[in-house]
Scaffold this active site. Sequence first.
Site, short mmCIF file in Angstrom:
data_model
loop_
_atom_site.label_atom_id
_atom_site.label_comp_id
_atom_site.label_asym_id
_atom_site.label_seq_id
_atom_site.Cartn_x
_atom_site.Cartn_y
_atom_site.Cartn_z
N GLU A 15 0.62 -11.46 -3.47
CA GLU A 15 0.28 -10.68 -4.67
C GLU A 15 0.26 -11.55 -5.92
O GLU A 15 0.71 -12.70 -5.92
CB GLU A 15 1.30 -9.55 -4.88
N ARG A 102 11.31 -0.92 -6.51
CA ARG A 102 11.10 -2.24 -7.10
C ARG A 102 9.88 -2.19 -7.98
O ARG A 102 9.11 -1.22 -7.96
CB ARG A 102 10.91 -3.30 -6.01
N ASN A 104 6.09 -3.43 -8.91
CA ASN A 104 4.90 -3.73 -8.10
C ASN A 104 3.89 -4.45 -9.01
O ASN A 104 4.21 -5.47 -9.59
CB ASN A 104 4.33 -2.45 -7.49
N ASP A 122 9.40 2.42 0.44
CA ASP A 122 8.98 3.11 1.66
C ASP A 122 7.80 4.03 1.32
O ASP A 122 7.98 5.17 0.88
CB ASP A 122 10.14 3.92 2.23
N ASN A 152 -0.93 0.29 -9.22
CA ASN A 152 -1.67 -0.92 -8.87
C ASN A 152 -2.84 -1.08 -9.82
O ASN A 152 -3.06 -0.28 -10.72
CB ASN A 152 -2.18 -0.81 -7.42
N ASP A 204 -6.44 -1.60 -4.65
CA ASP A 204 -5.24 -2.42 -4.81
C ASP A 204 -5.35 -3.24 -6.09
O ASP A 204 -5.85 -2.76 -7.10
CB ASP A 204 -5.04 -3.29 -3.56
#
Length: 296
Positions: A15, A102, A104, A122, A152, A204
């Site tokens: 990423e 977390r 991203n 998850d 994203n 994404d």
Amino acid sequence: MQAELVLDARHGVGESPVWIAAEQALHWVDIPGRGIFRWHAPTARVTSWSTEEMPACIAPHVAGGWVCGMESGVFHLQLPQGEGKAQARRIAAVQHAEAGMRFNDGRCDRQGRLRAGTMVMDMSLARAAGQVYALDEGPSLRALVPGLITPNGMAFSPDGRTMYLSDSHPDSQQVWAFDYDLDGGTPTNHRLFIDMRPLPGRPDGAAVDEDGCYWVCGNDAGLVHRFTPRGQLDRSLPVPVKKPAMCAFGGAGLDTLFVTSIRPGGDLSDQPLAGGVFALRPGVRGLPEPACRLPL
């Protein structure tokens, strides 16, 4: 158009690629691998550093080092000469809505202010507990956009007045545009930019080119799409993996589109290069990535 393999990295989740022109080098992260990587274009040499927490998004800082969204907050990282462990100092803690979260996707706006989203790791839970935060000055985060599952695709128009943001979770698959206040750094006028559900791939990571077009990785489809500023699909370029994760312009002329990817579990006989880093020559130029100007 043939994608060129830059590195057979085999990252779990590659990423946040960032091109640093002064170094002629591409930096990126492997989130579950807890690593930051640097590929020096003239020599093809790769250097890596480990991190204690999972790094999700990185931005260069004007004073040196990197600002990084991780698990417990935003950190300033110093990368030692050669390989080793990144020296991390947390500059802003995050109060997650629930356990198992977390940071991203994220990046700096055109004024050098970090904007980054959080998510429940998850994804099967489909919990809309994530949100986009602003880090302007001082050790506090300001909530900007709530109610996201997997934030994203953050990017900014060339003039900085439009902010793009997606939710790549299968339950959403939409990209939004916002009017962006240059002084206060606050997005308003939330509106649908692209509905990706009828198109191949989930939206994404993304980048904007000098024409103001929005490039977004079509996760699960092995494509990188280009959309015009009006949200019309302009073209789709293939990569030899199913899960491209994020793209960034780089190279000497900012005319190379670098693409990181995800290496899922299971049979990969049909995509042995999954988790690799690739380069495309799309025939357009990108924009320099802004450095973070947050006082340290």
